[in-house]
Motif scaffolding. Structure first.
Motif, PDB file in Angstrom:
ATOM      1  N   LYS A 210       0.602  -1.139   0.206  1.00  0.00           N
ATOM      2  CA  LYS A 210       0.214   0.146   0.161  1.00  0.00           C
ATOM      3  C   LYS A 210       0.959   1.472   0.158  1.00  0.00           C
ATOM      4  N   LEU A 211       2.201   1.615   0.778  1.00  0.00           N
ATOM      5  CA  LEU A 211       2.513   3.125   0.494  1.00  0.00           C
ATOM      6  C   LEU A 211       3.361   2.482  -0.050  1.00  0.00           C
ATOM      7  N   ARG A 212       3.534   2.191  -1.017  1.00  0.00           N
ATOM      8  CA  ARG A 212       4.870   1.771  -2.519  1.00  0.00           C
ATOM      9  C   ARG A 212       3.735   2.764  -3.233  1.00  0.00           C
ATOM     10  N   ALA A 213       2.628   1.759  -3.479  1.00  0.00           N
ATOM     11  CA  ALA A 213       1.528   1.885  -4.191  1.00  0.00           C
ATOM     12  C   ALA A 213       1.080   3.710  -4.509  1.00  0.00           C
ATOM     13  N   ASP A 214       0.821   3.971  -2.643  1.00  0.00           N
ATOM     14  CA  ASP A 214       0.256   5.652  -2.908  1.00  0.00           C
ATOM     15  C   ASP A 214       1.753   6.337  -3.101  1.00  0.00           C
ATOM     16  N   ASN A 215       2.540   6.075  -3.348  1.00  0.00           N
ATOM     17  CA  ASN A 215       3.905   6.993  -3.589  1.00  0.00           C
ATOM     18  C   ASN A 215       4.120   6.237  -5.276  1.00  0.00           C
TER      19      ASN A 215
END
Length: 422
Positions: free
Chosen positions: A306-311
């Motif tokens: 999720k964090l990588r997708a958000d960024n």
């Protein structure tokens, strides 16, 4: 006589007045120009904003008198102003900087020291710092010649500010570069030198130096000493990176439960955003799998995705593989972040002793105070750590006790956290 008048005006810092005389002399007295004439002509051009013309005169004089030191320094300052200060072109910056360190010396009134410092600042601000380059540029400075005096100033709001001395700046970049290039013995030795040489630290450099020294000691084989040092630092400053390093050291010892405790401390610390803790989250997942906690491991891996997708960062294939494997038996909840925070809190609080008492006093601003525990011990607390309704003097409370550090008295202390009014 225009040339003599021009030089005298330039010597008196009257550059606007000197310029037309130099222009007139250039047209009619060119044969009378010597190295000092060209020097003051270039200086005048630079002072009135004609930097390109000044550089051309410097270049001409360099060919004519290659060892004329005043011109070399002036040429360096003009290059510093045109290509180094506030630079946005690395190739141009390094070309100018290499010229300056080749042709000038690290001494008063020279652009040498200022140039190397600007290059190091430029390197630090790059997205992917090349620490071998940082090492090279720190080697261009002799620390024995660097000033220890700090620069202080007052902001428009009336706040007094200080900037680290050139010597502290040098230690800051040299120690970091040695650490990042895995020259751990040199890093540790230089930290000892810096801690002895610098009288007053800025930007928490003393803490960062000690963190890097502790990790270096661990990398050199003395893991127990590294752990002791990092725990001592953690009592002074609750930086998430301290707990992250402790996590890795405990993993190295295969003490997975203790590692997860330190990882939880790191992830709950607000001193760093979650996007900067992705590697730690991944390794937390690996550790949880080691102790047969697939559900909790899955939560960490899903949060990483999720964090990588958000960024807008690419997803790590290895993590996708772990998720696919674990989801055959487990499923991730909708609110992954909330579940993880509760999980980390549970681990953190299990490691801390509990206490009961009452609020003894609140500080004038109302954002902190002291609790008198039932054992008679006074514990500092911050209102942001109160988990229930409003707290007041004489409020009865339950809490957990964490080792801390009294900055004012410069000694270890204890702090109440996770406070509940009863």
């Amino acid at each position: 006589m225009s040339l003599n008048e021009a030089i005298e005006l330039a010597r008196g810092n009257r550059y606007q007045e000197a310029f037309p005389y130099f222009e007139k002399a250039y047209q009619g007295e060119l044969d009378s120009f010597n190295e000092w004439s060209w020097y003051f002509y270039s200086k005048t051009l630079g002072k009135i904003g004609k930097l390109e013309a000044a550089l051309k005169v410097n270049h001409f004089l360099l060919k004519k008198k290659p060892d004329f030191a005043p011109n070399l320094n002036l040429y360096g300052w003009h290059l510093h102003k045109s290509s180094i200060k506030n630079a946005d072109n690395e190739e141009k910056l390094l070309s100018a900087a290499n010229f300056i360190v080749k042709h000038t010396k690290q001494e008063q009134y020279s652009p040498y020291e200022r140039t190397v410092i600007e290059v190091l600042k430029f390197m630090k601000d790059k997205p992917n710092t090349n620490y071998n380059q940082v090492l090279y540029w720190t080697e261009q400075l002799d620390p024995k010649l660097l000033n220890q005096e700090v620069f202080s100033f007052t902001t428009d709001e009336g706040k007094r500010m200080e900037i680290a001395s050139p010597l502290e700046f040098w230690y800051q970049h040299r120690i970091r570069a040695l650490f990042e290039t895995k020259q751990y013995e040199g890093c540790s030795s230089l930290v000892d030198e810096a801690m002895s040489a610098i009288k007053s630290f800025h930007y928490s450099n003393d803490i960062w130096f000690r963190i890097r020294q502790a990790v270096s000691i661990g990398q050199l084989g003395d893991v127990e000493d590294a752990i002791v040092r990092l725990h001592a630092i953690g009592r002074e400053k609750q930086y998430w990176t301290v707990y992250q390093e402790l996590f890795h050291l405990y993993i190295q010892q295969e003490k997975f439960e203790k590692a997860l405790e330190m990882g939880s401390f790191a992830l709950l610390e607000k001193s760093g955003e979650f996007k900067h803790k992705i590697k730690l989250l991944v390794h937390m997942g690996f550790a949880l799998e080691k102790i047969d906690k697939p559900k909790e491991a899955l939560l960490h891996y899903c949060f990483v995705v999720k964090l990588r997708a958000d960024n807008n960062w690419p997803i790590i294939p290895k993590i996708e593989d772990r998720i696919a494997l674990l989801q055959q038996e487990e499923s991730a909840p909708n609110n992954i972040k909330r579940e993880l925070i509760e999980f980390w809190k549970e681990i953190k609080l299990q490691s801390l002793p509990k206490g009961t008492g009452k609020v003894k006093s609140l500080l004038p601003k109302g954002n902190a105070g002291f609790i008198e525990s039932n054992t008679g011990e006074d514990l500092f607390f911050q209102v942001r750590n109160v988990r229930t309704r409003k707290i007041d003097v004489n409020s009865k409370v339950n809490f957990h006790i964490m080792n801390s550090f009294d900055q004012k008295k410069q000694r270890e202390s204890k702090e109440a956290i996770e406070i509940v009014v009863i």
